[in-house]
Scaffold this active site. Structure first.
Site, PDB file in Angstrom:
ATOM      1  N   ARG A 174     -27.826  34.321  84.792  1.00  0.00           N
ATOM      2  CA  ARG A 174     -28.156  35.562  84.071  1.00  0.00           C
ATOM      3  C   ARG A 174     -29.614  35.539  83.616  1.00  0.00           C
ATOM      4  O   ARG A 174     -30.281  36.570  83.608  1.00  0.00           O
ATOM      5  CB  ARG A 174     -27.233  35.740  82.878  1.00  0.00           C
ATOM      6  CG  ARG A 174     -25.815  36.060  83.292  1.00  0.00           C
ATOM      7  CD  ARG A 174     -25.327  37.272  82.552  1.00  0.00           C
ATOM      8  NE  ARG A 174     -24.183  37.829  83.230  1.00  0.00           N
ATOM      9  CZ  ARG A 174     -23.002  37.997  82.681  1.00  0.00           C
ATOM     10  NH1 ARG A 174     -22.809  37.634  81.426  1.00  0.00           N
ATOM     11  NH2 ARG A 174     -22.019  38.524  83.359  1.00  0.00           N
ATOM     12  N   ARG A 216     -31.760  20.234  83.778  1.00  0.00           N
ATOM     13  CA  ARG A 216     -30.303  20.447  83.741  1.00  0.00           C
ATOM     14  C   ARG A 216     -29.891  21.806  84.287  1.00  0.00           C
ATOM     15  O   ARG A 216     -28.823  22.331  83.922  1.00  0.00           O
ATOM     16  CB  ARG A 216     -29.756  20.337  82.316  1.00  0.00           C
ATOM     17  CG  ARG A 216     -29.728  18.929  81.799  1.00  0.00           C
ATOM     18  CD  ARG A 216     -29.262  18.875  80.378  1.00  0.00           C
ATOM     19  NE  ARG A 216     -29.268  17.494  79.948  1.00  0.00           N
ATOM     20  CZ  ARG A 216     -28.156  16.773  79.745  1.00  0.00           C
ATOM     21  NH1 ARG A 216     -26.975  17.318  79.880  1.00  0.00           N
ATOM     22  NH2 ARG A 216     -28.238  15.537  79.379  1.00  0.00           N
ATOM     23  N   GLY A 254     -25.072  38.071  75.062  1.00  0.00           N
ATOM     24  CA  GLY A 254     -23.883  37.372  75.525  1.00  0.00           C
ATOM     25  C   GLY A 254     -22.664  38.279  75.616  1.00  0.00           C
ATOM     26  O   GLY A 254     -22.777  39.499  75.589  1.00  0.00           O
ATOM     27  N   GLU A 293     -16.841  34.927  69.651  1.00  0.00           N
ATOM     28  CA  GLU A 293     -17.767  34.374  70.646  1.00  0.00           C
ATOM     29  C   GLU A 293     -18.049  32.941  70.212  1.00  0.00           C
ATOM     30  O   GLU A 293     -17.329  32.427  69.374  1.00  0.00           O
ATOM     31  CB  GLU A 293     -19.024  35.254  70.794  1.00  0.00           C
ATOM     32  CG  GLU A 293     -19.763  35.563  69.508  1.00  0.00           C
ATOM     33  CD  GLU A 293     -20.748  34.511  69.120  1.00  0.00           C
ATOM     34  OE1 GLU A 293     -21.743  34.354  69.839  1.00  0.00           O
ATOM     35  OE2 GLU A 293     -20.557  33.849  68.060  1.00  0.00           O
ATOM     36  N   ASP A 335     -13.685  40.912  77.086  1.00  0.00           N
ATOM     37  CA  ASP A 335     -12.226  40.830  77.090  1.00  0.00           C
ATOM     38  C   ASP A 335     -11.685  41.192  75.706  1.00  0.00           C
ATOM     39  O   ASP A 335     -12.445  41.256  74.737  1.00  0.00           O
ATOM     40  CB  ASP A 335     -11.760  39.421  77.502  1.00  0.00           C
ATOM     41  CG  ASP A 335     -12.386  38.336  76.654  1.00  0.00           C
ATOM     42  OD1 ASP A 335     -13.490  37.881  77.002  1.00  0.00           O
ATOM     43  OD2 ASP A 335     -11.799  37.977  75.630  1.00  0.00           O
TER      44      ASP A 335
HETATM   45  N1  HPA Z   1     -13.482  33.956  72.727  1.00  0.00           N
HETATM   46  C1  HPA Z   1     -14.591  33.256  72.550  1.00  0.00           C
HETATM   47  N2  HPA Z   1     -15.710  33.526  73.204  1.00  0.00           N
HETATM   48  C2  HPA Z   1     -15.707  34.551  74.066  1.00  0.00           C
HETATM   49  C3  HPA Z   1     -14.569  35.301  74.284  1.00  0.00           C
HETATM   50  C4  HPA Z   1     -13.416  34.984  73.577  1.00  0.00           C
HETATM   51  O1  HPA Z   1     -12.365  35.626  73.729  1.00  0.00           O
HETATM   52  N3  HPA Z   1     -14.869  36.242  75.218  1.00  0.00           N
HETATM   53  C5  HPA Z   1     -16.165  36.059  75.554  1.00  0.00           C
HETATM   54  N4  HPA Z   1     -16.674  35.036  74.863  1.00  0.00           N
END
Ligand code: HPA
Length: 238
Positions: free
Chosen positions: A24, A43, A89, A179, A204
């Site tokens: 990304r 890395r 993010g 997150e 999600d």
């Molecule tokens: N939990 C933690 N971090 C995340 C999630 C989640 O459901 N989705 C995207 N990053």
């Protein structure tokens, strides 16, 4: 040069975008910056510096979770003098009203991690966004018409959890999304006197189980990068 970054002094700009994923970082550099050069590949944590509206901007991948992000952010602040850090993010929604593909802007970051408890000798620091960046984010969101939620997020040490009831207390207290990085970003920025803000697209939904396709994630990610650059390098007279 620092322990985990090979950029030479002056090769990292004061404004740095922080995706977790190295590819990304490369996508941002290639798609949104001009004259971008790679300044880190230690890395495979790819980092680039280029121009946006004629101003130098860097993008440095951080990996996932607070320990990984903390290494890169500490070095960006301590060794390279970064001043404005914008995390770009994803997050998992914790409230019904927050939908996948929406944007979450982290006003503050609660956490289930013990990282800050060590630093603050068992007391609770409240990791908070920079108000000026937040103000610019609010204006930029209003201009582009994105659906964005401003509020508290949960920076968790776990992505997969056996124990779903653990979310309930956070949900009851209005935490918007989970997150894994923002509490560390805000704490380190406070320590070094820098400005920080986390922008998160909802990939999600923790309650409904809905998630976005890779293509949808890419599209909402692009919108979020445009917002982040507008916040980091605001055009004049706004
Ligand atoms: N939990 C933690 N971090 C995340 C999630 C989640 O459901 N989705 C995207 N990053």
């Amino acid at each position: 040069m620092s322990l985990h970054l090979e950029a030479k002094a002056g090769e990292i700009a004061p404004v740095v975008l922080l995706p977790g994923d190295p590819l990304r970082a490369q996508f941002i550099a290639e798609r949104f910056l001009t004259d971008a050069v790679r300044v880190n590949q230690v890395r495979n944590a790819l980092g680039f510096t280029g121009l946006y509206r004629g101003q130098r901007v860097s993008v440095q991948s951080t990996g996932m979770g607070m320990p990984s992000l903390s290494i890169y952010v500490h070095e960006l602040l301590h060794d390279y003098g970064a001043k404005v850090l914008l995390r770009v993010g994803t997050c998992g929604a914790l409230q019904q009203k927050v939908r996948v593909r929406d944007l979450v802007v982290a006003l503050s970051a609660s956490t289930d991690s013990a990282m800050n408890r060590h630093v603050f000798a068992g007391m609770d620091f409240a990791p908070t966004a920079d108000f000026e960046l937040l103000r610019r984010a609010h204006q930029a969101v209003a201009r582009c018409g994105a659906t964005a939620w401003f509020g508290n997020v949960l920076t968790s040490d776990t992505f997969y959890s056996d124990d779903s009831p653990q979310w309930q207390t956070w949900i009851r207290h209005g935490v918007l999304a989970a997150e894994m990085e923002t509490a560390a970003l805000y704490t380190l920025s406070a320590r070094f006197g820098a400005r920080a803000l986390s922008l998160l697209t909802v990939s999600d939904h923790v309650i409904t189980g809905e998630h976005t396709s890779a293509e949808e994630r890419q599209r909402s990610f692009g919108q979020m990068i445009e917002l982040a650059l507008e916040i980091g390098v605001p055009s004049e007279n706004r």
